[in-house]
Every structure is written in C-alpha cells, then in structure tokens.
Scaffold this motif. Sequence first.
Motif, PDB file in Angstrom:
ATOM      1  N   ALA A   1       0.839  -1.205   0.000  1.00 10.16           N
ATOM      2  CA  ALA A   1       0.000   0.000   0.000  1.00 10.16           C
ATOM      3  C   ALA A   1       0.872   1.252   0.000  1.00 10.16           C
ATOM      4  O   ALA A   1       0.516   2.277  -0.582  1.00 10.16           O
ATOM      5  CB  ALA A   1      -0.912  -0.012   1.215  1.00 10.16           C
ATOM      6  N   SER A   2       2.027   1.163   0.661  1.00  6.82           N
ATOM      7  CA  SER A   2       2.872   2.363   0.695  1.00  6.82           C
ATOM      8  C   SER A   2       3.952   2.314  -0.399  1.00  6.82           C
ATOM      9  O   SER A   2       4.937   3.052  -0.339  1.00  6.82           O
ATOM     10  CB  SER A   2       3.503   2.523   2.082  1.00  6.82           C
ATOM     11  OG  SER A   2       4.299   1.402   2.358  1.00  6.82           O
ATOM     12  N   GLY A   3       3.775   1.393  -1.358  1.00  3.76           N
ATOM     13  CA  GLY A   3       4.663   1.349  -2.519  1.00  3.76           C
ATOM     14  C   GLY A   3       6.058   0.813  -2.233  1.00  3.76           C
ATOM     15  O   GLY A   3       6.965   0.948  -3.050  1.00  3.76           O
ATOM     16  N   GLU A   4       6.245   0.151  -1.084  1.00  4.82           N
ATOM     17  CA  GLU A   4       7.574  -0.383  -0.760  1.00  4.82           C
ATOM     18  C   GLU A   4       7.791  -1.737  -1.423  1.00  4.82           C
ATOM     19  O   GLU A   4       6.842  -2.385  -1.876  1.00  4.82           O
ATOM     20  CB  GLU A   4       7.679  -0.581   0.763  1.00  4.82           C
ATOM     21  CG  GLU A   4       7.977   0.666   1.546  1.00  4.82           C
ATOM     22  CD  GLU A   4       7.986   0.321   3.030  1.00  4.82           C
ATOM     23  OE1 GLU A   4       8.859  -0.431   3.445  1.00  4.82           O
ATOM     24  OE2 GLU A   4       7.096   0.817   3.751  1.00  4.82           O
ATOM     25  N   ASP A   5       9.057  -2.175  -1.390  1.00  2.63           N
ATOM     26  CA  ASP A   5       9.419  -3.495  -1.876  1.00  2.63           C
ATOM     27  C   ASP A   5       8.748  -4.539  -0.975  1.00  2.63           C
ATOM     28  O   ASP A   5       8.922  -4.522   0.238  1.00  2.63           O
ATOM     29  CB  ASP A   5      10.955  -3.598  -1.763  1.00  2.63           C
ATOM     30  CG  ASP A   5      11.452  -4.972  -2.147  1.00  2.63           C
ATOM     31  OD1 ASP A   5      10.641  -5.764  -2.667  1.00  2.63           O
ATOM     32  OD2 ASP A   5      12.654  -5.227  -1.938  1.00  2.63           O
ATOM     33  N   ILE A   6       7.952  -5.443  -1.583  1.00  4.04           N
ATOM     34  CA  ILE A   6       7.207  -6.369  -0.715  1.00  4.04           C
ATOM     35  C   ILE A   6       7.865  -7.732  -0.562  1.00  4.04           C
ATOM     36  O   ILE A   6       7.357  -8.601   0.126  1.00  4.04           O
ATOM     37  CB  ILE A   6       5.756  -6.583  -1.220  1.00  4.04           C
ATOM     38  CG1 ILE A   6       5.761  -7.093  -2.663  1.00  4.04           C
ATOM     39  CG2 ILE A   6       4.914  -5.346  -1.061  1.00  4.04           C
ATOM     40  CD1 ILE A   6       4.403  -7.593  -3.114  1.00  4.04           C
ATOM     41  N   THR A   7       9.015  -7.941  -1.212  1.00  7.21           N
ATOM     42  CA  THR A   7       9.652  -9.250  -1.055  1.00  7.21           C
ATOM     43  C   THR A   7      10.293  -9.342   0.335  1.00  7.21           C
ATOM     44  O   THR A   7      10.685  -8.337   0.921  1.00  7.21           O
ATOM     45  CB  THR A   7      10.749  -9.469  -2.105  1.00  7.21           C
ATOM     46  OG1 THR A   7      11.629  -8.350  -2.088  1.00  7.21           O
ATOM     47  CG2 THR A   7      10.156  -9.644  -3.482  1.00  7.21           C
ATOM     48  N   SER A   8      10.396 -10.575   0.820  1.00  6.55           N
ATOM     49  CA  SER A   8      11.031 -10.733   2.128  1.00  6.55           C
ATOM     50  C   SER A   8      12.530 -10.652   1.924  1.00  6.55           C
ATOM     51  O   SER A   8      13.013 -10.795   0.815  1.00  6.55           O
ATOM     52  CB  SER A   8      10.661 -12.082   2.723  1.00  6.55           C
ATOM     53  OG  SER A   8      11.583 -13.051   2.303  1.00  6.55           O
TER      54      SER A   8
END
Length: 474
Positions: A301-308
């Motif tokens: 939602a905040s446009g960050e990198d979502i990979t772990s």
Amino acid sequence: MRGQNSFKYESQKLASWYFTVAVILFGAQLLFGIFGAIQFIYPSFLYDILDFSITRIVHINALVVWMLYGIIGAIYYLLPDEAGIETVGIGIAKLFFWILTLAVTVVVLVYLFIQIGPGKASTIWLITEGREYLEAPRWADIGVVVVVLVFLANTFLTAIKGRRTGILTVILADMIALAGLYIAGMFYTDNISMDQYWWWWVIHLWVEATWEVLVGAMAAYALIKVVDANRQVVEMWLWIEVAMLFGSGILGLGHHYFWIGTPEYWWEIGALFSALEPLPLIGMFVHVLYDWGKEKGLKSASGEDITSNNTPVLIWLVINGFGNFLGAGVWGFFHTLPQVNIYTHGTQFTAAHGHLAFFGAYATILIAMFYMAVQGKHGIKKLRATFATKMSIFLLNFGMLGMTVALTIAGYEQVLIERAQLGATWNAYFVAQNQEWMSQAYNWRLIMGFVMVVGFIYLAKDLLTISKNPKNIY
Ligand code: HEM
Ligand code: HEM
Ligand SMILES: [Fe+2]
C-alpha cells in the motif's frame, strides 16, 4: 557486503557451530532411518552387525540430539540480537560446546561398537539406559544437566544485563521448564508403570509444551527479521500461544496414561485436554500467515518493496505452520481419544504421526534458522531461493508426506486386521504384518526415505553454497 564472517556477535558464530553439528546429525538420522527401513523388508540386512534395535536407537537419538543442538543454536543466535549485547560468558559457552560434542561422540561410538551390556547397573551407567528416545547412559545424562545449567546461566545473565524483550522473557521461562523436565526423566525405579509415568514427562512435555513454545518464539523472531513484522503484534500472538500450549499440553499428557497402569481418571483428562491441543497449533499457523500477509499488504500500500529479505526462511516458516498443524494437530488428534487409541496404540499409525509431527513442527523451523545463520554469516541483505533450495524443499517435504501416507495406510490395515478383526493376539500381529498392504507400505517408506536423502543432499549443498552465487543475493 560479503565477508567470510560477518556475524555481528560471537554468540552467532557459536550458533553456527551448533547448526553445523545439527545438520551432520540430521544426515546421520536419515542414514540410520534408511537402515531401519531396509531391515523391515530384509530382516537379515546387517544382522548381528547393526541390528534393528541399534539402528533404531541411533535414528531416534540422533533426532533428539540434532534438534537440541538446533534449539540451543537458535537461542545463541537470537539472544544477543534481542538483548542488544554479546552473550555473557561466551568463552565458557564455546568451551561447553566442545565438551557436549565430545560427549555426544562418545555416546554414539558406544551405541555403535559396544551396543549392549549385562543386565546390571553398570550398563545403565556406561552403555545405555534403554529408554526410548533417552537411551543415553547415566553419565551422559548428568553431563547434559551440567551443560544445560551453563547454557541457562549464559542466557539469563545476558537477558538480565541487556534488553529484555517479550520473546526473550518467554524463552527464559521456557528453558527452566525444559531443563527441569529432563531431570524428571532421570528417576530410576524398577516399576515399569512408574518409570513410564515419569518418562512421558520428558517426552510429551518437551514436544507438546516446551519445544512448541520455543517454536512460537523462533517464529516470532524470524517474522520480525524476514518480513519486518510488527513486534507488538508478534509478541501478542506469542503470549496467546504460550497460554494455550501450557493450558492444553500439560494435562494433555494424559493421552499417554491410558494403558500403562495409571488410574482410569486419566481417560477423561487425557481425552479432553489432548483434544484441545490442536487449537494453539492453529494459532501458530494463523500467526505466521496473518503477519506475513499483513506486512506485505502494508508495504505494498505504501509502494515499498514487498519481497522478504530471506526467501528460504520465509518458505520454511510457512511450511512449519502447515506441518505443525498437520503432523501434530491433525495426525495427533486422529488417535488421541481413548476410544480410538485402544485400537491404534503402538501401531504404524503412531509412527506416521511421530514422523510428520517431528518433521513438521521442528525440522522445518530449525532449517529456517539455519538459513537465517547463512544470511548473518555472510552479511547478505537479501537472500533468494536457489534451485537447490527449491529441490530440497520439494524432496524433503514430498518424501516426508509420502512416508506418512504409507505408514498411515499400514496403520489402518494393522488396526483393522490385527486389532479389530483378530483381537490383538500374538498371532494376529503376524497375520497383519504379512498382509500385502503392509509390505507395500514398508516398501514405499523406504522409497520415500531415499527421496528425503536426496532432498537432504540438496539442503546441505545449498547451505554451503547459496552465499557464493551472486545471483541469489543483493
Ligand atoms: C510437535 C508435537 C508432537 C510431536 C513431535 C509428537 C510426537 C509423537 C511421537 C514420536 C509419538 C510416539 C511415542 C512413542 O514412541 O511411543 C507420539 C505419540 C502420540 N501422540 Fe504425539 N506428538 C506431537 C503432538 C501431538 C498432539 C498435539 C497430539 C494430540 C492432539 C498427539 C497425540 C499423540 C498420541 C495420542 C500418541 C500415543 C500414540 C499411541 O498410543 O501409540 N501428539 N507423538
Ligand atoms: C530417510 C528417512 C527416514 C526413514 C527411512 C525412517 C525410518 C524409520 C524407521 C524404520 C523407524 C522405526 C519404526 C518402528 O520401530 O516401527 C523410525 C522411527 C522413527 N523416526 Fe524415522 N525415518 C526417516 C526419517 C525421519 C525423520 C526426518 C524424522 C523426524 C524429523 C523421523 C522420526 C522418527 C521417530 C520419531 C521415530 C519413532 C517413532 C515411533 O516410535 O512411533 N524419522 N523411522
Ligand atoms: Fe503426547
């Protein structure tokens, strides 16, 4: 940045030693499992050299010991990170690693080369106590207690001096229970019912209470590390799990007291509380998936990198959630009511549950911790799954599930023919064992065992080489 040793703390380096021995013993466990599985099909295999009684002892003792090494390693790994300071008394901790490892080596050599002794007290002291899972001789028992006391001192002093997080508090309390229960298993009595009564305090209360609490704590720590989970949420889950685990696990002990000569009120107590045991396991499952999904949602939602930042750890954590629930929760629940257990007690069904539960609940999370240490050792920001990671995940899990299905079918057949139809006589046992379904199941167990061995080779290779492949790291 990739150095040969980028651990932030010496304690994490010590953890990696513990993990190395754990992986080696895991390999030994599988090898002796294969020997045992071959002996089911060809009883003359290694006869008089390494009898089934010995292969079985080594198989399940290697299991318990590699898991204890994994647990101690995991705690030495997360302790300084959580407390924010180096482990207090790290020099002594390292010395005791060597003492413990030397003692384990001697015990294994005695199992392999001396094997049995006369029916005297000296055998119990020097060779084996002959009590399933805890076969180690008495001198080693006492040694283990001393090593664990040193370990407790290290962890307590560190937590007192440094920052005491919720995760650490839970671990500290749990370690006292874990060590105390081991002593319950050291009583010696000639009365077999009394002996079993106390023996189950270690076996059941370790795997269904204290070790499960550690799984919760390790999962909490790993979620914070790899998906940046919110500490407050993770720790809230942890407290709920601890309350539920102890609530059901302690009296759930009753499901081992149905037929060993203890009073009959254990039927009701065991039935009720052990039937509740799957609930905290569902909690753990939800915990992992919920936190992972929530953190991912927030980040995307905040446009960050979502990979772990460590895919192998995340995958093994999710498998742990499933595996714990299936192996311990579902396969455990199947046979936990006395009405069912009177038929299934001590059949291959028990072995099916034992395998899937130990693997699903503990092997998986410890493998996750091994990958965590690889990341820490090489100072890798993001670790991605390689071909070998995926192969080992597929083969280890497929092999274990295949073995469980084979043993479950064997158990079903055994229950129907040996117990229900023929009334559990001596002869009934052999009639059931000689059925085709039984021998087919034993063949499949062996085949699936080989699948697991290949999976293990991929795992070992991956742990050693994943950090060297620039494609997998950032
Ligand atoms: C991770 C947790 C667990 C592990 C590692 C585990 C492992 C095992 C093992 C190895 C045995 C065989 C013991 C022997 O050699 O006699 C066993 C027996 C048993 N387990 Fe579990 N277990 C776990 C959780 C559970 C749960 C949650 C339940 C119930 C809901 C359960 C129900 C039982 C029962 C009823 C038996 C006795 C089987 C018989 O009578 O033969 N277990 N377990
Ligand atoms: C190569 C793979 C494996 C093979 C071929 C194998 C084979 C065997 C055999 C033949 C036995 C003796 C069964 C009996 O006495 O009836 C056994 C017992 C056992 N194995 Fe394995 N095993 C393997 C992997 C594992 C793994 C990965 C775990 C746990 C993480 C495990 C946990 C156990 C336990 C807890 C028992 C005692 C079960 C009971 O008493 O009910 N094994 N295994
Ligand atoms: Fe139990």
